[in-house]
Design an enzyme around this catalytic site. Structure first.
Site, PDB file in Angstrom:
ATOM      1  N   PRO A 233     -33.377 108.431  62.111  1.00 44.70           N
ATOM      2  CA  PRO A 233     -34.511 107.749  61.490  1.00 44.70           C
ATOM      3  C   PRO A 233     -34.035 106.655  60.527  1.00 44.70           C
ATOM      4  O   PRO A 233     -32.873 106.679  60.100  1.00 44.70           O
ATOM      5  CB  PRO A 233     -35.218 108.862  60.706  1.00 44.70           C
ATOM      6  CG  PRO A 233     -34.620 110.130  61.139  1.00 44.70           C
ATOM      7  CD  PRO A 233     -33.303 109.843  61.752  1.00 44.70           C
ATOM      8  N   PRO A 234     -34.911 105.725  60.177  1.00 44.10           N
ATOM      9  CA  PRO A 234     -34.513 104.636  59.293  1.00 44.10           C
ATOM     10  C   PRO A 234     -34.010 105.165  57.949  1.00 44.10           C
ATOM     11  O   PRO A 234     -34.527 106.161  57.443  1.00 44.10           O
ATOM     12  CB  PRO A 234     -35.807 103.834  59.085  1.00 44.10           C
ATOM     13  CG  PRO A 234     -36.741 104.296  60.126  1.00 44.10           C
ATOM     14  CD  PRO A 234     -36.303 105.629  60.595  1.00 44.10           C
ATOM     15  N   THR A 236     -31.162 106.531  57.155  1.00 43.31           N
ATOM     16  CA  THR A 236     -30.287 107.701  57.112  1.00 43.31           C
ATOM     17  C   THR A 236     -28.810 107.309  57.001  1.00 43.31           C
ATOM     18  O   THR A 236     -27.944 108.171  57.052  1.00 43.31           O
ATOM     19  CB  THR A 236     -30.479 108.589  58.356  1.00 43.31           C
ATOM     20  OG1 THR A 236     -30.638 107.761  59.488  1.00 43.31           O
ATOM     21  CG2 THR A 236     -31.655 109.508  58.203  1.00 43.31           C
ATOM     22  N   GLY A 237     -28.538 106.041  56.892  1.00 44.18           N
ATOM     23  CA  GLY A 237     -27.163 105.627  56.626  1.00 44.18           C
ATOM     24  C   GLY A 237     -26.393 105.158  57.841  1.00 44.18           C
ATOM     25  O   GLY A 237     -25.160 105.228  57.855  1.00 44.18           O
ATOM     26  N   HIS A 456     -63.115 114.530  45.357  1.00 44.91           N
ATOM     27  CA  HIS A 456     -62.402 114.411  46.626  1.00 44.91           C
ATOM     28  C   HIS A 456     -61.008 115.056  46.509  1.00 44.91           C
ATOM     29  O   HIS A 456     -60.623 115.906  47.309  1.00 44.91           O
ATOM     30  CB  HIS A 456     -62.274 112.920  46.990  1.00 44.91           C
ATOM     31  CG  HIS A 456     -61.625 112.650  48.296  1.00 44.91           C
ATOM     32  ND1 HIS A 456     -62.329 112.231  49.398  1.00 44.91           N
ATOM     33  CD2 HIS A 456     -60.336 112.719  48.697  1.00 44.91           C
ATOM     34  CE1 HIS A 456     -61.500 112.062  50.414  1.00 44.91           C
ATOM     35  NE2 HIS A 456     -60.273 112.357  50.005  1.00 44.91           N
ATOM     36  N   GLU A 457     -60.297 114.674  45.463  1.00 45.77           N
ATOM     37  CA  GLU A 457     -58.942 115.224  45.284  1.00 45.77           C
ATOM     38  C   GLU A 457     -58.978 116.717  44.977  1.00 45.77           C
ATOM     39  O   GLU A 457     -58.137 117.482  45.448  1.00 45.77           O
ATOM     40  CB  GLU A 457     -58.193 114.485  44.167  1.00 45.77           C
ATOM     41  CG  GLU A 457     -57.850 113.035  44.478  1.00 45.77           C
ATOM     42  CD  GLU A 457     -57.159 112.832  45.805  1.00 45.77           C
ATOM     43  OE1 GLU A 457     -56.385 113.713  46.228  1.00 45.77           O
ATOM     44  OE2 GLU A 457     -57.420 111.802  46.455  1.00 45.77           O
ATOM     45  N   ASP A 531     -57.573 109.917  55.525  1.00 50.51           N
ATOM     46  CA  ASP A 531     -57.617 111.327  55.932  1.00 50.51           C
ATOM     47  C   ASP A 531     -58.055 111.448  57.379  1.00 50.51           C
ATOM     48  O   ASP A 531     -57.458 112.163  58.177  1.00 50.51           O
ATOM     49  CB  ASP A 531     -58.651 112.098  55.091  1.00 50.51           C
ATOM     50  CG  ASP A 531     -58.239 112.190  53.639  1.00 50.51           C
ATOM     51  OD1 ASP A 531     -57.049 111.974  53.376  1.00 50.51           O
ATOM     52  OD2 ASP A 531     -59.103 112.464  52.792  1.00 50.51           O
TER      53      ASP A 531
HETATM   54  P1  ADP Z   1     -30.125 102.710  58.346  1.00 50.33           P
HETATM   55  O1  ADP Z   1     -29.164 101.696  58.875  1.00 50.33           O
HETATM   56  O2  ADP Z   1     -29.918 104.073  58.922  1.00 50.33           O
HETATM   57  O3  ADP Z   1     -31.554 102.291  58.419  1.00 50.33           O
HETATM   58  P2  ADP Z   1     -28.776 102.170  55.913  1.00 50.33           P
HETATM   59  O4  ADP Z   1     -27.403 102.534  56.312  1.00 50.33           O
HETATM   60  O5  ADP Z   1     -29.098 100.707  55.881  1.00 50.33           O
HETATM   61  O6  ADP Z   1     -29.839 102.893  56.807  1.00 50.33           O
HETATM   62  O7  ADP Z   1     -29.081 102.814  54.523  1.00 50.33           O
HETATM   63  C1  ADP Z   1     -29.719 102.133  53.488  1.00 50.33           C
HETATM   64  C2  ADP Z   1     -29.164 102.548  52.145  1.00 50.33           C
HETATM   65  O8  ADP Z   1     -29.439 103.923  51.905  1.00 50.33           O
HETATM   66  C3  ADP Z   1     -27.674 102.442  52.063  1.00 50.33           C
HETATM   67  O9  ADP Z   1     -27.285 101.158  51.688  1.00 50.33           O
HETATM   68  C4  ADP Z   1     -27.313 103.466  51.016  1.00 50.33           C
HETATM   69  O10 ADP Z   1     -27.445 102.929  49.738  1.00 50.33           O
HETATM   70  C5  ADP Z   1     -28.382 104.527  51.196  1.00 50.33           C
HETATM   71  N1  ADP Z   1     -27.881 105.674  51.983  1.00 50.33           N
HETATM   72  C6  ADP Z   1     -28.348 106.084  53.177  1.00 50.33           C
HETATM   73  N2  ADP Z   1     -27.695 107.164  53.594  1.00 50.33           N
HETATM   74  C7  ADP Z   1     -26.784 107.457  52.669  1.00 50.33           C
HETATM   75  C8  ADP Z   1     -25.785 108.471  52.546  1.00 50.33           C
HETATM   76  N3  ADP Z   1     -25.617 109.395  53.465  1.00 50.33           N
HETATM   77  N4  ADP Z   1     -25.016 108.448  51.440  1.00 50.33           N
HETATM   78  C9  ADP Z   1     -25.187 107.510  50.494  1.00 50.33           C
HETATM   79  N5  ADP Z   1     -26.095 106.545  50.556  1.00 50.33           N
HETATM   80  C10 ADP Z   1     -26.900 106.502  51.613  1.00 50.33           C
END
Ligand code: ADP
Length: 659
Positions: A233-234, A236-237, A456-457, A531
């Site tokens: 997923p977006p 995640t590093g 509502h809340e 909702d």
């Molecule tokens: P993706 O390419 O998966 O969308 P990114 O690698 O661009 O995500 O991650 C965006 C930012 O999130 C990174 O620059 C970092 O600062 C932080 N980040 C994401 N995952 C980690 C991780 N496992 N450890 C440390 N920082 C992380």
């Protein structure tokens, strides 16, 4: 690429003089062209009309001869005997040798007809002789061409200088790859910066080793993978990990997004791919990182009849495949690609010899989140009370990028307070902000609207408190944030499976806001849009994907390959479609009446909570317990199977309501 575009500032003034000289030449030529007809051709000749010619000259038989030039003008030569005539004297003094007069004509035929008419009573022999000549102005033609080209050259040169394309490149270099290059001296990211992701790191370590010491592998005849796909997923590093590989191996790193290949011009994508690999081969060993590879690598032929623009993507993909096949296994170029939709990728792309390594990156678990917090807290000035483990516990479902964002937001909030260190409340505020957006205290809300929002809340809070299948409620707020006017915060458990009753409970809690409005005010508002959207989506997945409905049965129309255009090709008959609609409506209606019944039963608690919200705006978990009592024992049949893979549902980390 950081190639020098415009080196050598020296000689700049010389260049400028040169350009000015050109400008003078162009200007001169233009002026000459404009003025030349005035200076030549009809110079010194008196211009008259046909009528003047007919009355004053022809009728007096004063014309010696007529000369038709280029079928457009007639030059009149007056007989010498008329030189002293007062009517012709001025013309003779200007042009003695003739022609003395000229007039323009519309067409040769018209002129001849008029002349015949005027001379019809004159015998043929006495008529004015007429001759025809073509005056060629070849030099003017050539000059015209030169000038046209010169103007085009000048304008293009001006445009190119004035509007350079991306990265300082000219607008006309669109076939060049626009990958950014990080030289090896500048890649500072290492594995220490990547927290968690232990399995992924172990896998890419092999690539680092290969880039560092290729002979250890090649000596034994081993083949190193050419391409590796990072899936997750977006946030995640994925990018971070790719950069860390380059940083650890100390090699240059080319980074480009898949969407950068797909332009509106046909053939640009393919030529960019070619150019990228060309550049990479000059920097061997190196890493090419293609983010969002699904932009080009999507299954070919998919939705072709919907979108004929697919051809361009396909040719880009084909070029990528050709390039990957073209370079040898151990050349030292390794392509890393990232996507969050691996199921959409073309099988040709993921077959052995291309992107045959797949590394899955998942959302971090609790201990990984703690590690990510620690990495991002390194540069921050923290108060001693900050508990990383607690923060990790409070942020289930958050990605690494979210956590990095929270750390930065917390620092900004503390800075705004002019504090000397970042405290716990700064982090809580930052988490809220990342989840729900900025607080908008300035939003004008009338007292009446506020009551509706509070009820509502409170409705969401009461029902979710009572139902065992809903995640634990931690906070309710009626402070507007981002686009929402109020919100209820939940702490999702990190589960891999949810059973049907949990789904039903969730539907019920999500509809409880609207149910409370109806119960208390007898009327509903527009605030439940978010909702309702969620409920409809969830009910649809329950019936169509998870096979929860008794009448439809345990069938799933989920398309994990992403091959089907669901908008056009429905995988079920019209009758089934109608039944699906009916069952979804029944499911939602049941949940709604259950929510209303629960609230009617607990009306006292609902009103107490709503009034309290109106006074305080935010209610935290402890106070919720005071008002609603201890949360009933959660006995719903929860299944704890932690090994089952993801994707069954999205963890509900977002606030549950629009209001
Ligand atoms: P993706 O390419 O998966 O969308 P990114 O690698 O661009 O995500 O991650 C965006 C930012 O999130 C990174 O620059 C970092 O600062 C932080 N980040 C994401 N995952 C980690 C991780 N496992 N450890 C440390 N920082 C992380």
């Amino acid at each position: 690429m950081k190639k020098e575009q415009n080196p050598a500032p020296k000689g700049k003034s010389g260049k400028r003089t040169f350009r000015w000289a050109w400008l003078w030449i162009y200007g001169g030529m233009l002026l000459y062209l404009v003025l030349s007809p005035l200076l030549t051709g009809s110079g010194g000749v008196t211009e008259i009309t046909w009528q003047q010619f007919a009355v004053k000259i022809l009728s007096r038989k004063a014309a010696a001869k007529l000369q038709v030039i280029n079928k457009e003008r007639v030059e009149v030569y007056i007989k010498k005997s008329f030189a002293t005539d007062t009517a012709f004297k001025p013309a003779f003094s200007r042009a003695d040798g003739g022609p003395q007069y000229m007039f323009t004509i519309g067409s040769i035929e018209g002129f001849e007809r008029n002349l015949d008419e005027a001379e019809k009573n004159i015998p043929m022999n006495d008529r004015v002789p007429v001759s025809y000549t073509e005056e060629s102005s070849w030099w003017r033609g050539i000059l015209g061409w030169i000038l046209t080209f010169a103007i085009i050259y000048f304008v293009m040169g001006f445009l190119l200088r004035r509007f350079p394309g991306e990265g300082g490149k000219s607008v006309f270099s669109f076939g060049r790859s626009n990958a950014t290059l990080i030289e090896k001296e500048h890649s500072t990211v290492t594995f220490a910066d990547v927290a968690g992701l232990e399995e992924a790191k172990a896998e890419v370590l092999e690539i680092v080793d290969f880039l560092k010491k290729p002979d250890t592998f090649t000596r034994l005849g081993a083949k190193i993978p050419k391409g590796v796909i990072l899936i997750g997923p977006p946030g995640t590093g994925k990018t971070l990990l790719a950069k860390a590989v380059a940083g650890e191996a100390q090699v240059p790193f080319f980074s480009i997004s898949g969407s950068a290949f797909v332009e509106m011009f046909v053939g640009v994508g393919a030529s960019r791919v070619r150019d990228l690999f060309q550049q990479a081969k000059e920097k061997v060993p190196c890493i090419i990182f293609i983010d969002e590879i699904d932009a080009i690598g999507r299954t070919r032929g998919r939705g072709a009849f919907l979108n004929s623009g697919n051809d361009e993507r396909e040719s880009t993909l084909n070029q990528l495949l050709t390039e990957m096949d073209g370079f040898g296994t151990n050349t030292g170029v390794i392509v890393l690609a990232a996507t969050n939709r691996a199921d959409m990728l073309d099988t040709a792309l993921v077959r052995p010899g291309r992107f045959d390594r797949h590394i899955y990156l998942e959302l971090p678990n609790r201990s990984e989140r703690a590690a990510i917090f620690s990495v991002h807290m390194q540069g921050l000035k923290l108060d001693k009370t900050i508990d990383v483990a607690l923060l990790a516990a409070e942020t289930p479902g958050f990605s690494g990028a979210d956590i990095a964002n929270i750390c930065n937001e917390a620092a900004l909030i503390a800075a705004r307070r002019k504090a000397t260190a970042i405290v716990k409340s700064d982090f809580s505020e930052a988490i809220d902000r990342v989840v729900a957006g900025l607080e908008k205290k300035s939003k004008i809300i009338s007292a009446e609207e506020k009551r509706v929002i509070a009820y509502h809340e409170a409705g969401h809070a009461v029902v979710s408190w009572l139902l065992p299948g809903v995640d634990a409620l931690v906070k309710v707020s009626i402070v507007p944030r981002g686009k929402s006017l109020g919100a209820a915060w939940y702490l999702p458990e990190e589960k891999q499976l949810r059973n049907e009753s949990a789904f039903r409970d969730h539907l019920c809690a999500t509809l409880a806001g609207r149910a409370a409005e109806e119960l208390v005010f007898g009327e509903v508002s527009s605030g439940a849009l978010d909702d309702l959207e969620k409920v409809t989506q969830e009910a649809y997945t329950m019936v169509v994907y998870y096979g929860f409905d008794k009448k439809i049965g345990p069938v799933s129309y989920y398309d994990s390959t992403g091959q089907r255009e669901t908008a056009i090709q429905k995988p079920y008959s019209d009758a089934t479609g109608e039944l699906i609609d009916k069952q979804i409506r029944a499911l939602v209606a049941d949940a709604y009446s259950a929510a209303k019944a629960l609230l009617a039963e607990n009306r006292g608690a609902l009103e107490k909570l709503a009034e309290c919200l109106l006074k305080q705006e935010v209610i935290e978990k402890d106070q919720l317990e005071d008002i609603l009592g201890k949360r009933p024992a959660l006995e719903a049949g929860k299944v704890q199977l932690t090994t089952v893979k993801q994707e069954l549902y999205e963890p509900a980390t977002e606030p549950s309501a629009n209001i």
